[in-house]
Design a protein around this motif. Structure first.
Motif, PDB file in Angstrom:
ATOM      1  N   SER A  65       0.823  -1.205   0.000  1.00 18.39           N
ATOM      2  CA  SER A  65       0.000   0.000   0.000  1.00 18.39           C
ATOM      3  C   SER A  65       0.859   1.259   0.000  1.00 18.39           C
ATOM      4  CB  SER A  65      -0.925  -0.015   1.222  1.00 18.39           C
ATOM      5  OG  SER A  65      -1.727   1.142   1.260  1.00 18.39           O
ATOM      6  N   LEU A  66       1.910   1.252   0.813  1.00 18.25           N
ATOM      7  CA  LEU A  66       2.809   2.399   0.900  1.00 18.25           C
ATOM      8  C   LEU A  66       3.564   2.629  -0.405  1.00 18.25           C
ATOM      9  CD1 LEU A  66       4.284   4.622   2.510  1.00 18.25           C
ATOM     10  CD2 LEU A  66       5.833   2.845   3.358  1.00 18.25           C
ATOM     11  N   THR A  67       4.125   1.570  -0.962  1.00 12.55           N
ATOM     12  CA  THR A  67       4.902   1.743  -2.197  1.00 12.55           C
ATOM     13  C   THR A  67       4.003   2.122  -3.367  1.00 12.55           C
ATOM     14  OG1 THR A  67       4.821  -0.662  -2.593  1.00 12.55           O
ATOM     15  CG2 THR A  67       6.781   0.209  -1.494  1.00 12.55           C
ATOM     16  N   HIS A  68       2.787   1.617  -3.384  1.00 13.39           N
ATOM     17  CA  HIS A  68       1.866   1.952  -4.474  1.00 13.39           C
ATOM     18  C   HIS A  68       1.531   3.434  -4.468  1.00 13.39           C
ATOM     19  CE1 HIS A  68      -1.981   2.206  -6.671  1.00 13.39           C
ATOM     20  NE2 HIS A  68      -1.553   1.152  -7.342  1.00 13.39           N
ATOM     21  N   ARG A  69       1.165   3.977  -3.294  1.00 16.79           N
ATOM     22  CA  ARG A  69       0.729   5.363  -3.268  1.00 16.79           C
ATOM     23  C   ARG A  69       1.888   6.359  -3.369  1.00 16.79           C
ATOM     24  NH1 ARG A  69      -0.435   4.298   2.313  1.00 16.79           N
ATOM     25  NH2 ARG A  69       0.922   5.481   3.712  1.00 16.79           N
ATOM     26  N   THR A  70       3.119   5.887  -3.133  1.00 20.49           N
ATOM     27  CA  THR A  70       4.268   6.786  -3.234  1.00 20.49           C
ATOM     28  C   THR A  70       5.096   6.533  -4.495  1.00 20.49           C
ATOM     29  OG1 THR A  70       5.510   5.254  -1.810  1.00 20.49           O
ATOM     30  CG2 THR A  70       4.444   7.133  -0.746  1.00 20.49           C
ATOM     31  N   ASN A  71       4.559   5.707  -5.402  1.00 19.35           N
ATOM     32  CA  ASN A  71       5.208   5.476  -6.705  1.00 19.35           C
ATOM     33  C   ASN A  71       6.618   4.914  -6.573  1.00 19.35           C
ATOM     34  OD1 ASN A  71       2.974   6.376  -8.167  1.00 19.35           O
ATOM     35  ND2 ASN A  71       3.663   8.507  -8.057  1.00 19.35           N
ATOM     36  N   VAL A  72       6.780   3.972  -5.660  1.00 18.70           N
ATOM     37  CA  VAL A  72       8.077   3.319  -5.466  1.00 18.70           C
ATOM     38  C   VAL A  72       8.008   1.886  -5.979  1.00 18.70           C
ATOM     39  CG1 VAL A  72       9.704   2.482  -3.725  1.00 18.70           C
ATOM     40  CG2 VAL A  72       8.688   4.742  -3.500  1.00 18.70           C
ATOM     41  N   ASP A  73       9.005   1.472  -6.707  1.00 24.68           N
ATOM     42  CA  ASP A  73       9.102   0.075  -7.132  1.00 24.68           C
ATOM     43  C   ASP A  73       9.233  -0.793  -5.885  1.00 24.68           C
ATOM     44  OD1 ASP A  73       9.848  -2.434  -8.032  1.00 24.68           O
ATOM     45  OD2 ASP A  73      11.263  -1.675  -9.526  1.00 24.68           O
ATOM     46  N   PRO A  74       8.297  -1.702  -5.611  1.00 29.77           N
ATOM     47  CA  PRO A  74       8.373  -2.496  -4.386  1.00 29.77           C
ATOM     48  C   PRO A  74       9.583  -3.421  -4.326  1.00 29.77           C
ATOM     49  CG  PRO A  74       6.631  -3.330  -5.801  1.00 29.77           C
ATOM     50  CD  PRO A  74       7.097  -2.028  -6.403  1.00 29.77           C
ATOM     51  N   PHE A  75      10.274  -3.581  -5.447  1.00 34.34           N
ATOM     52  CA  PHE A  75      11.458  -4.436  -5.447  1.00 34.34           C
ATOM     53  C   PHE A  75      12.743  -3.646  -5.227  1.00 34.34           C
ATOM     54  CE2 PHE A  75       8.242  -6.931  -7.491  1.00 34.34           C
ATOM     55  CZ  PHE A  75       8.434  -8.186  -6.930  1.00 34.34           C
ATOM     56  N   GLU A  76      12.621  -2.340  -5.028  1.00 31.03           N
ATOM     57  CA  GLU A  76      13.809  -1.522  -4.817  1.00 31.03           C
ATOM     58  C   GLU A  76      14.290  -1.519  -3.361  1.00 31.03           C
ATOM     59  OE1 GLU A  76      14.802   3.194  -4.906  1.00 31.03           O
ATOM     60  OE2 GLU A  76      13.906   2.344  -6.708  1.00 31.03           O
ATOM     61  N   PRO A  77      13.422  -1.317  -2.343  1.00 35.77           N
ATOM     62  CA  PRO A  77      13.919  -1.223  -0.963  1.00 35.77           C
ATOM     63  C   PRO A  77      14.588  -2.511  -0.492  1.00 35.77           C
ATOM     64  CG  PRO A  77      11.697  -0.331  -1.132  1.00 35.77           C
ATOM     65  CD  PRO A  77      11.974  -1.026  -2.421  1.00 35.77           C
ATOM     66  N   ARG A  78      15.715  -2.349   0.200  1.00 38.37           N
ATOM     67  CA  ARG A  78      16.423  -3.472   0.819  1.00 38.37           C
ATOM     68  C   ARG A  78      16.323  -3.335   2.336  1.00 38.37           C
ATOM     69  NH1 ARG A  78      16.408  -4.359  -4.030  1.00 38.37           N
ATOM     70  NH2 ARG A  78      18.044  -5.415  -5.218  1.00 38.37           N
ATOM     71  N   GLY A  79      16.315  -4.468   3.017  1.00 37.07           N
ATOM     72  CA  GLY A  79      16.207  -4.435   4.468  1.00 37.07           C
ATOM     73  C   GLY A  79      16.613  -5.745   5.093  1.00 37.07           C
ATOM     74  N   SER A  80      16.123  -5.992   6.293  1.00 34.97           N
ATOM     75  CA  SER A  80      16.476  -7.202   7.024  1.00 34.97           C
ATOM     76  C   SER A  80      15.692  -8.404   6.499  1.00 34.97           C
ATOM     77  CB  SER A  80      16.148  -7.020   8.509  1.00 34.97           C
ATOM     78  OG  SER A  80      14.744  -7.130   8.724  1.00 34.97           O
ATOM     79  N   TYR A  81      16.043  -9.579   6.977  1.00 28.52           N
ATOM     80  CA  TYR A  81      15.335 -10.788   6.556  1.00 28.52           C
ATOM     81  C   TYR A  81      13.884 -10.783   7.023  1.00 28.52           C
ATOM     82  CZ  TYR A  81      16.264 -12.517  11.303  1.00 28.52           C
ATOM     83  OH  TYR A  81      16.328 -12.665  12.672  1.00 28.52           O
ATOM     84  N   ALA A  82      13.535  -9.915   7.967  1.00 24.93           N
ATOM     85  CA  ALA A  82      12.153  -9.799   8.429  1.00 24.93           C
ATOM     86  C   ALA A  82      11.421  -8.635   7.767  1.00 24.93           C
ATOM     87  CB  ALA A  82      12.116  -9.626   9.948  1.00 24.93           C
ATOM     88  N   GLY A  83      12.080  -7.913   6.872  1.00 22.73           N
ATOM     89  CA  GLY A  83      11.428  -6.820   6.169  1.00 22.73           C
ATOM     90  C   GLY A  83      11.552  -5.469   6.835  1.00 22.73           C
ATOM     91  N   ALA A  84      12.442  -5.328   7.830  1.00 22.70           N
ATOM     92  CA  ALA A  84      12.645  -4.035   8.494  1.00 22.70           C
ATOM     93  C   ALA A  84      13.582  -3.178   7.657  1.00 22.70           C
ATOM     94  CB  ALA A  84      13.219  -4.245   9.887  1.00 22.70           C
ATOM     95  N   MET A  85      13.343  -1.846   7.701  1.00 22.63           N
ATOM     96  CA  MET A  85      14.037  -0.957   6.766  1.00 22.63           C
ATOM     97  C   MET A  85      14.678   0.239   7.459  1.00 22.63           C
ATOM     98  SD  MET A  85      11.073  -0.814   3.798  1.00 22.63           S
ATOM     99  CE  MET A  85       9.754  -0.521   4.979  1.00 22.63           C
ATOM    100  N   GLY A  86      15.780   0.707   6.881  1.00 22.09           N
ATOM    101  CA  GLY A  86      16.366   1.975   7.268  1.00 22.09           C
ATOM    102  C   GLY A  86      17.281   1.925   8.470  1.00 22.09           C
ATOM    103  N   LEU A  87      17.765   3.106   8.880  1.00 23.93           N
ATOM    104  CA  LEU A  87      18.718   3.194   9.987  1.00 23.93           C
ATOM    105  C   LEU A  87      18.131   2.641  11.287  1.00 23.93           C
ATOM    106  CD1 LEU A  87      19.613   5.732   7.992  1.00 23.93           C
ATOM    107  CD2 LEU A  87      21.057   6.275   9.954  1.00 23.93           C
ATOM    108  N   GLY A  88      16.840   2.853  11.492  1.00 28.03           N
ATOM    109  CA  GLY A  88      16.192   2.369  12.708  1.00 28.03           C
ATOM    110  C   GLY A  88      15.441   1.077  12.533  1.00 28.03           C
ATOM    111  N   GLN A  89      15.503   0.473  11.329  1.00 30.12           N
ATOM    112  CA  GLN A  89      14.875  -0.812  11.040  1.00 30.12           C
ATOM    113  C   GLN A  89      13.377  -0.796  11.382  1.00 30.12           C
ATOM    114  OE1 GLN A  89      16.905  -4.004   9.672  1.00 30.12           O
ATOM    115  NE2 GLN A  89      17.225  -1.944   8.858  1.00 30.12           N
ATOM    116  N   PHE A  90      12.648   0.056  10.703  1.00 29.42           N
ATOM    117  CA  PHE A  90      11.198   0.142  10.857  1.00 29.42           C
ATOM    118  C   PHE A  90      10.513  -0.896   9.973  1.00 29.42           C
ATOM    119  CE2 PHE A  90       9.637   4.397  12.693  1.00 29.42           C
ATOM    120  CZ  PHE A  90      10.624   4.401  13.662  1.00 29.42           C
ATOM    121  N   MET A  91       9.562  -1.623  10.550  1.00 33.77           N
ATOM    122  CA  MET A  91       8.683  -2.448   9.739  1.00 33.77           C
ATOM    123  C   MET A  91       7.736  -1.520   8.975  1.00 33.77           C
ATOM    124  SD  MET A  91       9.598  -5.575  10.114  1.00 33.77           S
ATOM    125  CE  MET A  91       8.205  -6.504   9.439  1.00 33.77           C
TER     126      MET A  91
END
Length: 367
Positions: free
Chosen positions: A195-221
């Protein structure tokens, strides 16, 4: 658990993931032939979820619930790949594995993180001071979180978030004691991410993160990104990958939403009076603050002077040290708030102690 936050947190424009120039449009489906088999676990990482009827049905339901383009969702989920190593990483340690706080601590409170944390604090002193001023969360707690999570951005994860979330949404290991609950959680996270990537026009295959899907410096789900992440550097979007200021403000925002109380310590020293000790009763609530200082002391837990005067409930926190004597502290509501980031008292203590060590190293480096 969501509490009322500034409307800026929910501003859609401020929830944008960082976008490269090549990803400004919705991604087109990749023309990859689907394998013949429908069993991801049986074949391995070459398997696309386009072969899984239940995954495509989930896509259809998600598109309807969120009013998203059905074909876009089906193709995004269909192009996600099963990652065979990820389910194994979700399994708890084997029974009989002794917890050891000293060993755990040594993984996070080390010269590498302390030096990196000192640099991070120096480079982002203004944002940290502003977060402490506006949210009441000490800079050293925020520094501790980002240091434990990613060594200040050095290790943010190399898994495609789309693949990791799809794997855990559809192939969560049945051997896990809470498999159904956890699989449902990751299905919700996959929904939030798409939902987030769709409304912000981001390719959902671009973001990289942890094996659980957490992202960024603070590892936000993904759900935490949507609910708590804020644009703290004022550039009109949230970028938890490349903006330390956004990461700092978002960690502080998360804590406020989870009950952080400005000015309250995280824990106090505690000893025991063997003649009165009722250890089982003190440990029964686990780390949920449940005892007044007086009731805790009546059960044989002897608090230091500050702890005895604490205004609010406390919890007896036990930290195992392998075969050696266990360590104990009296945790406050702020200690509990840290465990809402990661539900572990060992994690909370590592965050607290790393932040303190970085603060001490920074103070020692001043002229």
């Amino acid at each position: 658990m969501l509490k009322t936050l500034s409307t800026a947190i929910f501003w859609i424009a401020a929830c944008a993931l960082p976008v490269s120039a090549a990803a400004q449009k919705h991604p087109k489906p990749r023309k990859t032939a689907a394998p013949a088999t429908a069993s991801a676990a049986a074949v391995g990482s070459s398997v696309l979820y386009a072969t899984r009827p239940e995954a495509l049905q989930f896509a259809d339901d998600l598109a309807e619930r969120r009013d998203l383009d059905r074909e876009w969702v089906r193709q995004a989920i269909g192009q996600a790949r099963f990652l065979p190593q990820v389910p194994k990483l979700m399994l708890p340690p084997a029974k009989g594995t002794a917890k050891n706080w000293r060993v755990y601590r040594s993984r996070f409170i080390d010269p590498v993180r302390i030096r990196a944390g000192t640099r991070f604090w120096q480079d982002n002193a203004e944002a940290l001071a502003r977060a402490e001023r506006e949210f009441g969360v000490p800079a050293e707690i925020i520094v501790g979180i980002i240091g434990v999570e990613t060594i200040y951005g050095q290790q943010m994860g190399n898994f495609r978030v789309m693949d990791a979330l799809a794997t855990l949404a559809f192939d969560f290991p049945a051997a896990h004691p809470r498999a159904a609950e956890r699989q449902a959680f990751f299905q919700r996270e996959l929904e939030q991410f798409l939902s987030l990537t769709h409304r912000t026009n981001v390719d959902p295959f671009e973001p990289r993160g942890s094996y659980a899907g957490a992202m960024g410096l603070g590892q936000f789900m993904p759900s935490s990104w949507v609910r708590y992440a804020i644009d703290f550097d004022g550039d009109g979007r949230v970028d938890l990958f490349n903006s330390p200021a956004d990461a700092i403000g978002s960690v502080a925002s998360y804590f406020v939403a989870h009950g952080w109380k400005p000015g309250m310590p995280t824990h106090y020293a505690v000893q025991f009076d063997p003649a009165r000790l009722q250890l089982d009763e003190l440990l029964a609530p686990d780390i949920l603050p449940s005892f007044s200082p007086a009731s805790m002391q009546a059960k044989g837990a002897v608090l230091d002077a500050a702890g005895a005067q604490h205004a609010g409930p406390l919890a007896l926190v036990e930290l195992q040290n392998g075969d050696d004597a266990r360590s104990y502290v009296a945790g406050t509501e702020n200690f509990y708030a840290i465990t809402r980031y990661n539900w572990s008292s060992y994690y909370a203590m590592a965050v607290i102690e790393l932040g303190r060590e970085v603060a001490a190293a920074r103070a020692a480096a001043r002229p």
